[in-house]
Design a protein around this motif. Structure first.
Motif, PDB file in Angstrom:
ATOM      1  N   ASP A 222       0.986  -1.208  -0.075  1.00 25.51           N
ATOM      2  CA  ASP A 222       0.062  -0.075   0.072  1.00 25.51           C
ATOM      3  C   ASP A 222       0.759   1.381  -0.012  1.00 25.51           C
ATOM      4  N   LEU A 223       2.186   1.099   0.626  1.00 24.79           N
ATOM      5  CA  LEU A 223       2.767   2.187   0.671  1.00 24.79           C
ATOM      6  C   LEU A 223       3.854   2.253  -0.231  1.00 24.79           C
ATOM      7  N   THR A 224       4.131   1.112  -0.968  1.00 22.34           N
ATOM      8  CA  THR A 224       5.384   1.276  -1.928  1.00 22.34           C
ATOM      9  C   THR A 224       4.942   0.547  -3.527  1.00 22.34           C
ATOM     10  N   GLY A 225       3.617   0.307  -3.327  1.00 22.11           N
ATOM     11  CA  GLY A 225       3.203  -0.517  -4.834  1.00 22.11           C
ATOM     12  C   GLY A 225       2.614   0.275  -5.777  1.00 22.11           C
ATOM     13  N   GLN A 226       2.282  -0.115  -6.931  1.00 24.19           N
ATOM     14  CA  GLN A 226       1.682   0.708  -7.744  1.00 24.19           C
ATOM     15  C   GLN A 226       0.438   0.137  -7.981  1.00 24.19           C
ATOM     16  N   SER A 227      -0.475   1.302  -8.227  1.00 19.36           N
ATOM     17  CA  SER A 227      -1.998   0.823  -7.961  1.00 19.36           C
ATOM     18  C   SER A 227      -2.212   0.038  -9.420  1.00 19.36           C
ATOM     19  N   ALA A 228      -1.515   0.732 -10.811  1.00 12.63           N
ATOM     20  CA  ALA A 228      -1.732  -0.400 -11.924  1.00 12.63           C
ATOM     21  C   ALA A 228      -1.584  -1.942 -11.737  1.00 12.63           C
ATOM     22  N   VAL A 229      -0.579  -2.114 -11.064  1.00  7.27           N
ATOM     23  CA  VAL A 229      -0.227  -3.502 -10.840  1.00  7.27           C
ATOM     24  C   VAL A 229      -1.203  -3.988  -9.957  1.00  7.27           C
ATOM     25  N   MET A 230      -1.404  -3.378  -8.720  1.00  6.75           N
ATOM     26  CA  MET A 230      -1.975  -3.986  -7.828  1.00  6.75           C
ATOM     27  C   MET A 230      -3.688  -4.334  -8.036  1.00  6.75           C
ATOM     28  N   GLY A 231      -4.219  -3.044  -8.973  1.00  9.92           N
ATOM     29  CA  GLY A 231      -5.537  -3.358  -9.382  1.00  9.92           C
ATOM     30  C   GLY A 231      -6.433  -2.559  -8.298  1.00  9.92           C
TER      31      GLY A 231
END
Ligand code: IPE
Ligand code: IPE
Ligand code: MG
Ligand code: MG
Length: 323
Positions: A222-231
């Motif tokens: 949630d702090l380091t990821g990309q929304s496009a990858v996480m969906g």
């Protein structure tokens, strides 16, 4: 849409190709897209968005470690995914989240009111599946699990924005909101396989430890990821006042407290930098690794099988996941 055209987004090929999961997918499809009623468009939307299907996979693999596939195992697996879907649908309403599994959330498309009721419908469908198969012990376990999940979510809501939250309180919260369902998924598979009490206990311990690692990684992403990858949107926890393990690690040095205040006021750049430079993210990851190791160790008494191999590999998949 036929069930096998639903995108099945797991990160591991062995898991991706598990044939039993087609039966679970088929069952979910019949529950959500079968009867043509007012819920059907939402059900089809949920099916089309996929999901990693970790919880039903746990139920299937836990069961298959100890027995040939039974219809009860498929039912148990579908029911835990329905409970999970219900909790995500409600979570997105609570968090005002616009996306889930790479698609608009139900609340974004239909509004909060229908989305809350759709979540309730999914809970009802899960209970119905277990009840109509006479799986009363599974039903009891899931009811207890949902009580815990609600308590975990309520705890999160009432402790929001509190910079004094401790690691123990955080662990208690994620145990309830996430780990209990992974533990129950494993135990349901074991119950459907007629496994003995000591096995059920080991399955519960495995699922619980995996669940703790799983949620810690989710909180790191949630702090380091990309929304496009996480969906799903990143940066949501801080904006909602949800203080997670990396932040707790950072705040062990109280000089960082003002950074949290700035972040909670909507300017997270500095805290993100400090999370990296202080080693707080790394510390949180180490905690997740320890839980993942514990999960793997819980399987030591299980007979060798491809299903045990999958269970053995899932904690590492959870640690390395990006979505
Ligand atoms: C999301 O769960 C909520 C958490 C408990 C972290 P998943 O990451 O398993 O979500 P899906 O099912 O793949 O969408
Ligand atoms: C898990 O927590 C939600 C449930 C257990 C329902 P999160 O709020 O972190 O889940 P995401 O990040 O929205 O998937
Ligand atoms: Mg959320
Ligand atoms: Mg999250």
């Amino acid at each position: 849409m036929p069930f096998n055209s639903i995108p099945f987004k797991t990160t591991d090929q062995a898991v991706h190709t598990l044939p039993e999961m087609n039966l679970v997918e088929d069952k979910l499809h019949r529950v959500l897209a079968g009867p043509d009623n007012v819920m059907t468009p939402m059900g089809i939307h949920l099916l089309s968005a996929g999901g990693k299907r970790i919880r039903p996979m746990l139920a299937v693999c836990a069961g298959r470690c100890f027995s040939p596939l039974t219809p009860e195992m498929v039912t148990a697996a579908a029911s835990v995914e329905l409970i999970h879907m219900a909790s995500l649908v409600h979570d997105d309403v609570i968090d005002h989240s616009p996306t889930r599994r790479g698609k608009p959330s139900l609340n974004a498309l239909w509004g909060n009111h229908p989305a809350v009721l759709a979540g309730d419908y999914l809970f009802a469908k899960a209970f119905g599946l277990l009840a109509s198969s006479g799986l009363v012990n599974c039903l009891n376990l899931l009811v207890e699990t949902i009580e815990d999940m609600c308590q975990g979510e309520i705890q999160q809501a009432v402790t929001g924005f509190d910079p004094d939250i401790t690691e123990e309180e955080y662990l208690e919260r994620i145990h309830k909101k996430t780990a209990v369902l992974l533990a129950a998924s494993c135990k349901l598979g074991g119950l459907a396989a007629g496994a003995e009490d000591n096995i059920l206990e080991a399955l519960g311990e495995y699922g619980r430890s995996l669940g703790l690692a799983y949620q810690i990684i989710d909180d790191i992403l949630d702090l380091t990821g990309q929304s496009a990858v996480m969906g799903k949107p990143s940066g949501q926890d801080l904006s909602l006042g949800n203080i997670t393990l990396p932040i707790i690690m950072l705040l062990r040095d109280r000089k960082h407290v003002p950074l949290l205040e700035t972040a909670l006021a909507g300017r997270p750049a500095k805290i993100l930098e400090a999370l990296h430079s202080s080693g707080a993210l790394l510390e949180a990851r180490k905690r997740a690794q320890a839980h993942a190791e514990k999960a793997k160790a819980s399987l030591s008494g299980f007979p060798a099988s491809p299903y045990k191999d999958i269970l053995q590999s899932l904690p590492d998949i959870a640690l390395n996941r990006t979505s």
